[in-house]
Scaffold this active site. Sequence first.
Site, mmCIF file in Angstrom:
data_model
loop_
_atom_site.group_PDB
_atom_site.id
_atom_site.type_symbol
_atom_site.label_atom_id
_atom_site.label_comp_id
_atom_site.label_asym_id
_atom_site.label_seq_id
_atom_site.Cartn_x
_atom_site.Cartn_y
_atom_site.Cartn_z
ATOM 1 N N ASN A 1 0.854 -1.191 0.000
ATOM 2 C CA ASN A 1 0.000 0.000 0.000
ATOM 3 C C ASN A 1 0.888 1.238 0.000
ATOM 4 O OD1 ASN A 1 -2.416 1.549 0.255
ATOM 5 N ND2 ASN A 1 -1.996 1.813 2.438
ATOM 6 N N HIS B 1 0.666 5.184 1.388
ATOM 7 C CA HIS B 1 -0.144 6.019 2.283
ATOM 8 C C HIS B 1 0.484 7.405 2.351
ATOM 9 C CE1 HIS B 1 -2.847 7.057 5.507
ATOM 10 N NE2 HIS B 1 -1.826 7.589 6.137
ATOM 11 N N SER C 1 4.540 7.044 2.395
ATOM 12 C CA SER C 1 5.167 5.784 2.821
ATOM 13 C C SER C 1 4.605 4.619 2.002
ATOM 14 C CB SER C 1 4.845 5.493 4.289
ATOM 15 O OG SER C 1 5.154 6.582 5.132
ATOM 16 N N ASP D 1 -2.929 0.838 8.027
ATOM 17 C CA ASP D 1 -1.765 1.697 7.742
ATOM 18 C C ASP D 1 -0.617 1.420 8.712
ATOM 19 O OD1 ASP D 1 -3.201 2.931 5.675
ATOM 20 O OD2 ASP D 1 -4.031 4.427 7.044
HETATM 21 C C1 GAR Z 1 -2.501 8.788 -3.119
HETATM 22 O O1 GAR Z 1 -1.957 10.004 -2.699
HETATM 23 C C2 GAR Z 1 -2.364 7.732 -2.048
HETATM 24 O O2 GAR Z 1 -1.253 7.917 -1.236
HETATM 25 C C3 GAR Z 1 -3.621 7.904 -1.267
HETATM 26 O O3 GAR Z 1 -4.606 8.233 -2.198
HETATM 27 C C4 GAR Z 1 -4.011 8.903 -3.292
HETATM 28 C C5 GAR Z 1 -4.499 8.246 -4.558
HETATM 29 O O4 GAR Z 1 -4.131 8.973 -5.679
HETATM 30 N N1 GAR Z 1 -3.938 6.721 -0.549
HETATM 31 C C6 GAR Z 1 -4.551 6.705 0.627
HETATM 32 O O5 GAR Z 1 -4.922 7.705 1.191
HETATM 33 C C7 GAR Z 1 -4.748 5.314 1.227
HETATM 34 N N2 GAR Z 1 -5.036 5.407 2.607
HETATM 35 P P1 GAR Z 1 -4.205 8.322 -7.129
HETATM 36 O O6 GAR Z 1 -5.599 7.717 -7.278
HETATM 37 O O7 GAR Z 1 -4.001 9.471 -8.045
HETATM 38 O O8 GAR Z 1 -3.133 7.291 -7.233
#
Ligand code: GAR
Length: 210
Positions: free
Chosen positions: A107, A109, A136, A145
């Site tokens: 994942n 985060h 991370s 997480d």
């Molecule tokens: C990313 O910034 C990722 O780190 C976050 O969502 C965004 C997705 O962007 N993930 C979380 O918050 C998971 N808990 P994307 O759809 O453009 O890849």
Amino acid sequence: MKRIVVLVSGDGSNLQALIDACQQGRINARLSAVFSNKASAYALERAQTAGIPAQSLSPSAFADREAFDLALAADIDAYQPDLLVLAGYMRILSPAFVKRYAGRMLNIHPSLLPKYPGLNTHQKAIDNQDSEHGTSVHFVTQELDGGPVILQAKVPVFDEDSAEDLSERVQTQEHNIYPLVVSWFVDGRLILRDDCAVLDGKVLPAQGYA
Ligand code: GAR
């Protein structure tokens, strides 16, 4: 060639970074399929444009989280993935799902874990007047997480930043570090052992590779 399945919920910019890295040979694997829990996710279009089978499953069609995750797992397993990559997948996973993919699920985060698990990480960094923030990549374990961190990237926080500014700055880093970590896994350099991330035979410290 190793097979990767990606789970998404939104824009899919991290998925795009993985698509690009596979196409450019920086990840020696095939993206076999993309699944979303949201039919409207732009990530599905990105997958289709890249010729990757893409499908959405609606949680409302299932009795509970366990039933949804079981159906999703059955669809995922049809592709026999070596690795499951969560790329902006915004759903809590059932314990059985986490167990099924233990050691082969990553994942990303948007915080410097263990700081700010959960949602609204960028706003939290601003509210707390942090001078640095980041992202991370970690193995997924039963703790939300909370799995062992593999790699982090830091960004500065400026006084005038909005959450959107910070998100953009963080995502630029995500697009560098996620493909890199995925390539380590695919190349057999990265494993989960006794709840620790191990890279090239060395146990990584709590904050990941430095
Ligand atoms: C990313 O910034 C990722 O780190 C976050 O969502 C965004 C997705 O962007 N993930 C979380 O918050 C998971 N808990 P994307 O759809 O453009 O890849």
